[in-house]
Design a protein around this motif. Sequence first.
Motif, short mmCIF file in Angstrom:
data_model
loop_
_atom_site.label_atom_id
_atom_site.label_comp_id
_atom_site.label_asym_id
_atom_site.label_seq_id
_atom_site.Cartn_x
_atom_site.Cartn_y
_atom_site.Cartn_z
N ASP A 67 37.16 32.02 44.17
CA ASP A 67 37.06 31.16 43.46
C ASP A 67 37.19 31.18 42.01
OD1 ASP A 67 34.83 32.06 43.64
OD2 ASP A 67 33.78 30.34 43.06
N THR A 86 46.68 33.03 52.02
CA THR A 86 47.22 32.29 51.10
C THR A 86 46.82 30.77 51.35
OG1 THR A 86 49.57 31.69 51.80
CG2 THR A 86 49.51 33.42 50.41
N ARG A 87 46.81 30.46 52.36
CA ARG A 87 46.30 29.16 52.72
C ARG A 87 44.72 29.15 52.65
NH1 ARG A 87 49.87 25.41 52.14
NH2 ARG A 87 51.69 25.86 53.19
N ARG A 90 44.03 29.18 48.22
CA ARG A 90 44.49 28.18 47.68
C ARG A 90 43.38 27.04 47.36
NH1 ARG A 90 46.64 28.64 43.42
NH2 ARG A 90 48.58 29.51 44.42
N PRO A 91 42.75 26.49 48.59
CA PRO A 91 41.94 25.31 48.37
C PRO A 91 40.78 25.85 47.41
CG PRO A 91 42.33 25.56 50.63
CD PRO A 91 42.94 26.61 49.76
N ASN A 93 40.75 28.13 44.92
CA ASN A 93 41.11 28.35 43.56
C ASN A 93 42.49 27.65 43.26
OD1 ASN A 93 41.82 29.38 41.21
ND2 ASN A 93 40.56 31.17 41.32
N PRO A 94 42.72 26.35 43.23
CA PRO A 94 44.01 25.79 43.12
C PRO A 94 44.94 26.49 41.83
CG PRO A 94 42.17 24.25 43.07
CD PRO A 94 41.73 25.40 43.01
N ASP A 95 44.30 27.07 41.02
CA ASP A 95 44.97 27.49 39.65
C ASP A 95 45.40 28.90 39.57
OD1 ASP A 95 45.00 24.92 38.63
OD2 ASP A 95 43.01 25.13 38.03
N ILE A 116 53.45 28.22 46.56
CA ILE A 116 52.35 28.70 46.61
C ILE A 116 52.16 30.08 45.88
CG2 ILE A 116 51.37 27.27 48.41
CD1 ILE A 116 51.67 29.36 50.33
#
Length: 129
Positions: A67, A86-87, A90-91, A93-95, A116
């Motif tokens: 995160d 990756t999926r 991503r939620p 740590n969106p950046d 992504i």
Amino acid sequence: MTDHILVIGYGDAGRRALNSVLASQPDARLTVLDTDYLAVAEASANGATAVLGDGRDRCALDEAAADIADRVIIAVPDDLNAFLITRAVRPLNPDTVIVAIIREPENHTIFTSDGIVSIHLRQLDDRQT
């Protein structure tokens, strides 16, 4: 402040990625996440914080601090698992910048379809490992 870089998968490609980061950013805070106990022990011996666990698992990603990672390098031996990781990341740590090292060129599209990740294809001589 130094970068926090998470390397998921500590086989040949993961080791090379970690060594490349160390060469350019010797003060980077490195964490390795791998399912293999020996790989985790080796990463720890090489100076990284090492976590035993699966990159698709939320608890393992939490323990590896996904995160707050500035970059996540995914270097697992299976492209489908890399995509699933990756999926999972991503939620949390969106950046973050996600770099996936994939084996099959035809899988490039599934990773980039929604922007992504950054993709790196493994060299042909790396396919055995």
